[in-house]
Every structure is written in structure tokens, then in C-alpha cells.
Scaffold this motif. Structure first.
Motif, PDB file in Angstrom:
ATOM      1  N   LEU A   8      29.449  -2.887  -3.613  1.00  0.00           N
ATOM      2  CA  LEU A   8      30.846  -2.217  -2.989  1.00  0.00           C
ATOM      3  C   LEU A   8      31.745  -3.562  -2.790  1.00  0.00           C
ATOM      4  N   TYR A   9      31.067  -4.519  -2.284  1.00  0.00           N
ATOM      5  CA  TYR A   9      31.666  -5.826  -2.095  1.00  0.00           C
ATOM      6  C   TYR A   9      32.475  -6.432  -3.317  1.00  0.00           C
ATOM      7  N   GLU A  10      31.729  -6.327  -4.404  1.00  0.00           N
ATOM      8  CA  GLU A  10      32.208  -6.723  -5.452  1.00  0.00           C
ATOM      9  C   GLU A  10      33.451  -6.060  -6.125  1.00  0.00           C
ATOM     10  N   ALA A  11      33.379  -4.634  -5.968  1.00  0.00           N
ATOM     11  CA  ALA A  11      34.438  -3.575  -6.166  1.00  0.00           C
ATOM     12  C   ALA A  11      35.834  -4.060  -5.337  1.00  0.00           C
TER      13      ALA A  11
ATOM     14  N   THR B  23      31.321 -12.176  -1.189  1.00  0.00           N
ATOM     15  CA  THR B  23      30.505 -12.887  -0.033  1.00  0.00           C
ATOM     16  C   THR B  23      31.333 -12.988   1.054  1.00  0.00           C
ATOM     17  N   ARG B  24      32.617 -13.460   0.691  1.00  0.00           N
ATOM     18  CA  ARG B  24      33.612 -13.900   1.914  1.00  0.00           C
ATOM     19  C   ARG B  24      33.948 -12.545   2.428  1.00  0.00           C
ATOM     20  N   LEU B  25      34.113 -11.520   1.698  1.00  0.00           N
ATOM     21  CA  LEU B  25      34.533 -10.309   2.344  1.00  0.00           C
ATOM     22  C   LEU B  25      33.416  -9.840   3.245  1.00  0.00           C
ATOM     23  N   PHE B  26      32.230  -9.819   2.710  1.00  0.00           N
ATOM     24  CA  PHE B  26      31.188  -9.519   3.656  1.00  0.00           C
ATOM     25  C   PHE B  26      31.010 -10.240   4.840  1.00  0.00           C
ATOM     26  N   ILE B  27      31.226 -11.431   4.699  1.00  0.00           N
ATOM     27  CA  ILE B  27      31.207 -12.432   5.919  1.00  0.00           C
ATOM     28  C   ILE B  27      32.255 -12.014   6.974  1.00  0.00           C
ATOM     29  N   ALA B  47      21.890 -16.068   0.093  1.00  0.00           N
ATOM     30  CA  ALA B  47      22.094 -16.993  -0.995  1.00  0.00           C
ATOM     31  C   ALA B  47      21.834 -18.463  -0.429  1.00  0.00           C
ATOM     32  N   ASP B  48      21.975 -19.543  -0.890  1.00  0.00           N
ATOM     33  CA  ASP B  48      21.719 -20.846  -0.490  1.00  0.00           C
ATOM     34  C   ASP B  48      22.685 -21.168   0.690  1.00  0.00           C
ATOM     35  N   PHE B  49      22.010 -22.054   1.602  1.00  0.00           N
ATOM     36  CA  PHE B  49      22.741 -22.566   2.822  1.00  0.00           C
ATOM     37  C   PHE B  49      23.968 -23.178   2.456  1.00  0.00           C
ATOM     38  N   SER B  50      23.899 -23.919   1.391  1.00  0.00           N
ATOM     39  CA  SER B  50      25.203 -24.677   0.998  1.00  0.00           C
ATOM     40  C   SER B  50      26.328 -23.670   0.230  1.00  0.00           C
ATOM     41  N   THR B  51      25.628 -22.662  -0.410  1.00  0.00           N
ATOM     42  CA  THR B  51      26.697 -21.950  -0.962  1.00  0.00           C
ATOM     43  C   THR B  51      27.396 -20.990   0.228  1.00  0.00           C
ATOM     44  N   VAL B  52      26.907 -20.444   1.266  1.00  0.00           N
ATOM     45  CA  VAL B  52      27.444 -19.767   2.160  1.00  0.00           C
ATOM     46  C   VAL B  52      28.106 -20.674   3.192  1.00  0.00           C
ATOM     47  N   SER B  53      27.762 -21.965   3.287  1.00  0.00           N
ATOM     48  CA  SER B  53      28.370 -22.951   4.236  1.00  0.00           C
ATOM     49  C   SER B  53      29.737 -23.100   3.654  1.00  0.00           C
ATOM     50  N   LYS B  54      29.790 -23.141   2.107  1.00  0.00           N
ATOM     51  CA  LYS B  54      31.256 -23.384   1.448  1.00  0.00           C
ATOM     52  C   LYS B  54      31.855 -22.296   1.485  1.00  0.00           C
ATOM     53  N   HIS B  55      31.405 -20.863   1.654  1.00  0.00           N
ATOM     54  CA  HIS B  55      32.262 -19.878   1.560  1.00  0.00           C
ATOM     55  C   HIS B  55      33.138 -19.788   3.057  1.00  0.00           C
ATOM     56  N   THR B  80      41.633 -13.295  12.629  1.00  0.00           N
ATOM     57  CA  THR B  80      42.646 -12.496  12.479  1.00  0.00           C
ATOM     58  C   THR B  80      42.061 -10.935  11.908  1.00  0.00           C
ATOM     59  N   PRO B  81      41.692 -10.148  13.053  1.00  0.00           N
ATOM     60  CA  PRO B  81      41.186  -8.932  12.511  1.00  0.00           C
ATOM     61  C   PRO B  81      42.005  -7.968  11.931  1.00  0.00           C
ATOM     62  N   CYS B  82      43.545  -8.176  11.752  1.00  0.00           N
ATOM     63  CA  CYS B  82      44.230  -7.436  11.084  1.00  0.00           C
ATOM     64  C   CYS B  82      44.103  -7.264   9.807  1.00  0.00           C
ATOM     65  N   ILE B  83      43.268  -8.369   9.319  1.00  0.00           N
ATOM     66  CA  ILE B  83      42.539  -8.340   7.769  1.00  0.00           C
ATOM     67  C   ILE B  83      41.826  -7.010   7.424  1.00  0.00           C
ATOM     68  N   LEU B  84      41.192  -6.423   8.569  1.00  0.00           N
ATOM     69  CA  LEU B  84      40.141  -5.461   8.151  1.00  0.00           C
ATOM     70  C   LEU B  84      41.089  -4.112   7.930  1.00  0.00           C
TER      71      LEU B  84
END
Lengths: 110, 110
Positions: A8-11, B23-27, B47-55, B80-84
Motif C-alpha cells: 500500500l505504501y509503495e503504491a 517508509t517515509r509515508l509510513f512514518i 529496517a536497520d536503525f541507520s536506515t530509519v534514522s536517515k529517513h 504539518t498535519p495538512c500533509i495527511l
DNA sequence: CGTATATTTTGCTATATTACCAAATAAGAA
DNA sequence: TTCTTATTTGGTAATATAGCAAAATATACG
């Protein structure tokens, strides 16, 4: 992350990615006003035909834009104007970012 | 395109690009509910700590997210919740795309 | 059919992005 | 200060993307 959730998130990300380019954002805003063909957009943007055409294909593949041939030319059409509300939010983020930079500066001057 | 206009669209695209990753959308969606630290997100994402940290750094640099240290851990916050609202529109696009595919299929069956 | 016009596709190179691992840093506790 | 926990940074390989130029495709028309 669960595989389904991942998909879903990929889409979603794929659609957002289609918007994540200055030229394509410009095109989307232009298409808000009316439909355009590649040649007209090339003139406004000042890039190569092939480049603009590729951007249009990207937008089309994401489902944001549709195309319709009228005689010899193909016109592009914005399918989902709700995208433009989002640009309002992006503008808000830019404003906040700018304000914060100003605050930092004024803090330095004290 | 005029240089100034170009810069504006580049600034907007940079923010959208920050969102254009699953991943960033999920976050961002997780942060809608409450603030989280890296460790919690790592656990959810897998995912790896470093990966998430970078995101998270990417989101922070774009101005979408802020961070605040509470004791030993750093909590991330959606500025900025308007993103949602935008994600709602993305969902609409996905729905239309899916509907169109179904239409094509049913057309083939005739 | 053959030609002109409008647009897309392909081939190429340069650049950007991402993920992972390992090492480094930061802040608080002992 | 030294230990510990939480997080970031650096390096690298794999992959993706952008943009230009040339070739290919599609439609209209004489």
C-alpha cells in the motif's frame, strides 16, 4: 512491516514520486487551468521535447493525468484536481521553513 | 521557464520528494497519531536503525517533522498535519486507477 | 502511396537515491 | 570519568532517474 501494508505504501509513494519533480509540478499546475499538448508545454518550460514527453508519460502512468488525441495533437488533462490542495499544504511548509530561518537569524543578531 | 519560477517549483518538489518513499509515508502516518522515537519506528518498519534514522533526517530537513529530546531518547513530531489530506487525495488516485483497470478487464471479457 | 507534422521511444551518460554494515557521537547514569 | 543506551554518520554497492539527441511511430493530407 507487513507485506500488504508495504505494498500500500509503495503504491502511494509511486504516485507522490510522480509529483516530486519541479517540471512535473509545473505541468500539473498548468493543467489545472486547461489541457495542453507537449509542444505548448515545451515552449513554457524550455526543455527538450523528449524530456517533457517523458515527464508527461510519468504523470500519465501514475494516473494523475490522461491524454486525448484531437487530430494530430495529443492533449493532456489533469484527472485529479485534489492534488492542488496538497500544493497549498506544501506552500505552508515552505512558509514555516522560511519563518524559522528568519527567527534563527534574528536570534543571532541579538 | 523563468529562473524565479524554477526556484519555486524546485522548493516545492524538494518537500514532495521527502514524502515520496514508502517508509517515509509510513512514518508520517504514524506520527499523525503521536510522537515516536527511532527505536519504536524501527520495530514497526523492520529496517536497520541507520536506515530509519536517515529517513527521519530527510523528513526533518524538509521541515515536515521536528525532533525533541526527552531524557535519553529523541522523539519525532509531525509539524504539518495538512500533509495527511494529501494522502487522502493519493488514495483517490489509487482508487481511480484500480477502477480503470477493472473496467479494462470487463471490457476484455465481453 | 509518400510527405509533413506531432509526439514518443530508445540509447546513452551523468547524477541521485537507497540500504546495509560498521564506526562514531551524544547525553545521561553509575 | 567510564559505561550504557540511543542515535547518527561514513563508506559502498545496487538501483533508479534525468536529460539530450537520434531514430521510430502515428496521424493527416495531397
Amino acid at each position: 512491516m507487513i507485506k500488504q501494508t508495504q505494498s500500500l505504501y509503495e503504491a502511494r509513494a509511486a504516485i507522490i514520486k510522480a509529483l516530486a519533480h519541479p517540471t512535473r509540478l509545473f505541468i500539473v499546475e498548468m493543467l489545472q487551468k486547461r489541457d495542453y499538448n507537449v509542444g505548448e508545454l515545451v515552449e513554457m518550460i524550455g526543455a527538450d521535447f523528449s524530456t517533457v514527453s517523458k515527464h508527461l508519460t510519468t504523470l500519465k502512468n501514475s494516473g494523475l493525468v490522461s491524454d486525448e488525441r484531437k487530430g494530430t495533437t495529443i492533449y493532456y488533462h489533469l484527472k485529479t484536481p485534489c492534488i492542488l490542495n496538497f500544493i497549498g499544504c506544501v506552500e505552508e511548509v515552505l512558509q514555516i521553513n522560511a519563518d524559522e530561518k528568519l527567527n534563527v537569524l534574528s536570534y543571532c543578531r541579538k
